[in-house]
Write a protein that holds these residues in place. Structure first.
Motif, short mmCIF file in Angstrom:
data_model
loop_
_atom_site.label_atom_id
_atom_site.label_comp_id
_atom_site.label_asym_id
_atom_site.label_seq_id
_atom_site.Cartn_x
_atom_site.Cartn_y
_atom_site.Cartn_z
N VAL A 221 3.90 9.07 2.80
CA VAL A 221 4.21 10.19 1.92
C VAL A 221 5.57 10.77 2.32
O VAL A 221 5.80 11.07 3.50
N LEU A 222 6.46 10.89 1.34
CA LEU A 222 7.75 11.54 1.54
C LEU A 222 7.65 12.97 1.04
O LEU A 222 7.27 13.21 -0.11
N ILE A 223 7.97 13.94 1.89
CA ILE A 223 7.95 15.36 1.54
C ILE A 223 9.38 15.87 1.67
O ILE A 223 9.93 15.90 2.78
N GLY A 246 4.12 5.65 -0.78
CA GLY A 246 2.97 5.73 -1.67
C GLY A 246 2.95 6.99 -2.51
O GLY A 246 2.31 7.03 -3.57
N HIS A 247 3.64 8.04 -2.05
CA HIS A 247 3.64 9.31 -2.77
C HIS A 247 4.88 10.10 -2.34
O HIS A 247 5.39 9.93 -1.23
N ALA A 248 5.35 10.96 -3.23
CA ALA A 248 6.47 11.85 -2.92
C ALA A 248 6.12 13.26 -3.34
O ALA A 248 5.66 13.48 -4.46
N PRO A 268 2.61 9.24 -11.62
CA PRO A 268 1.33 9.59 -10.98
C PRO A 268 1.44 9.75 -9.46
O PRO A 268 0.53 10.33 -8.85
N GLN A 269 2.49 9.25 -8.85
CA GLN A 269 2.63 9.35 -7.40
C GLN A 269 3.69 10.37 -6.98
O GLN A 269 4.24 10.29 -5.88
#
Length: 311
Positions: A221-223, A246-248, A268-269
């Protein structure tokens, strides 16, 4: 000496609210909102969140732009700001805590399977799922300045394995600190979460591009709670389609507000928040008042920025 407050965007304090708070801290100071600027020749200090438009050109005696926050990219890059005008930023504790908490909130969202449990509830399904253990999870922090180091220590204290990256060497107890371009790709490949707290500088813009995104751990996950131009957004969308990351979670984007037709909204991600990770200034307004005094007295300013370096 007079100070003009021009926030530069909507959705935060108003100029009138901020001017009133500052006047309460400095009785007798000449502090004006942009809605009632008076004689612009009298303005020597401009307080902004974002510096936009041709305002500097209208202030012939401007000496200082005081950022009402941390990042100064919209100030140092402003083409209308004369070379002699000084720039100062804030290093407020309260929004630094808030940004660290924002990053933690989205780490814990996944660690504790909160989205999965919410989906189960919509189906009236009792579906136990073990949470992930923090000591078996690696959190990476990009940027180890005032806010990034606080975020790293918060994650460390909650038993996560924490890696930190900066352009120059840093030391934080209990954090594996790395630095330099060659160390970045390896670090990204080890992290389950990557929290970006980087400023916008010539060296950081576009740092998360197709190459660096591909170096991330699949499913990570990138925040991003730093600056929007850190991320190459088309490259991010392509990378998300491939599952790496997989998600940001994006609290900042290149163009704010994010246009309604931008594909980031519908992916969606991707999770979008409207630049709210750090909100309150807290005691930092005292530094604004102190810089007014120091400027008039000819003393060194608090948190003055090197305009060439951008921070």
């Amino acid at each position: 000496m007079a100070m003009l407050i021009s926030i530069g965007h909507d959705g935060w304090y108003t100029e009138e609210q901020l001017a009133e708070e500052l006047r309460a801290m400095a009785p007798g100071a000449d502090i004006r909102p942009v809605s009632a600027p008076g004689n612009l020749d009298e303005i020597t200090v401009l307080g902004v969140s974002a510096l936009k438009g041709d305002l500097p050109a209208q202030l012939p005696n401007l000496q200082l732009v005081q950022k009402l926050g941390a990042g100064v990219d919209t100030i140092v890059a402003h083409p209308g700001l004369a070379p002699h005008v000084r720039v100062a930023r804030l290093k407020p504790l309260e929004p630094a805590h808030e940004i660290a908490e924002f990053c933690l909130a989205y780490v814990l969202r996944d660690q504790r399977n909160l989205l999965t449990h919410a989906a189960s509830q919509t189906r009236s399904a009792w579906e136990p799922l073990a949470p992930k253990r923090p000591q078996e999870t690696t959190v990476g922090i990009l940027g180890l300045g005032h806010i990034g180091s606080m975020t790293a220590r918060l994650m460390r204290d909650l038993r996560f394995r924490v890696l930190g990256w900066s352009r120059s060497p840093k030391e934080i107890e209990g954090v594996d600190c790395r630095h330099g371009e060659t160390a970045l790709a390896q670090m990204l490949g080890e992290c389950d979460y990557v929290c970006s707290i980087l400023p916008s500088t010539p060296a950081t813009r576009g740092l998360m591009n197709s190459e660096t995104l591909a170096a991330m751990k699949p499913g990570a996950v990138l925040i991003n709670a730093g600056r929007g131009d850190l991320v190459d957004e088309p490259a991010l969308l392509s990378a998300l389609d491939k599952g790496t990351p997989g998600h940001a979670v994006l609290d900042v984007v290149r163009k704010e507000p994010l246009p309604a037709d931008n594909p980031l909204w519908a992916h969606p991600q991707v999770t979008i928040t409207p630049h709210v990770s750090g909100w309150h200034l807290g005691d930092a307004l005292k530094d604004v008042v102190e810089n007014l005094r120091r400027l008039e007295a000819g003393e060194d300013l608090l948190h003055e920025v090197d305009r060439e370096r951008g921070y």
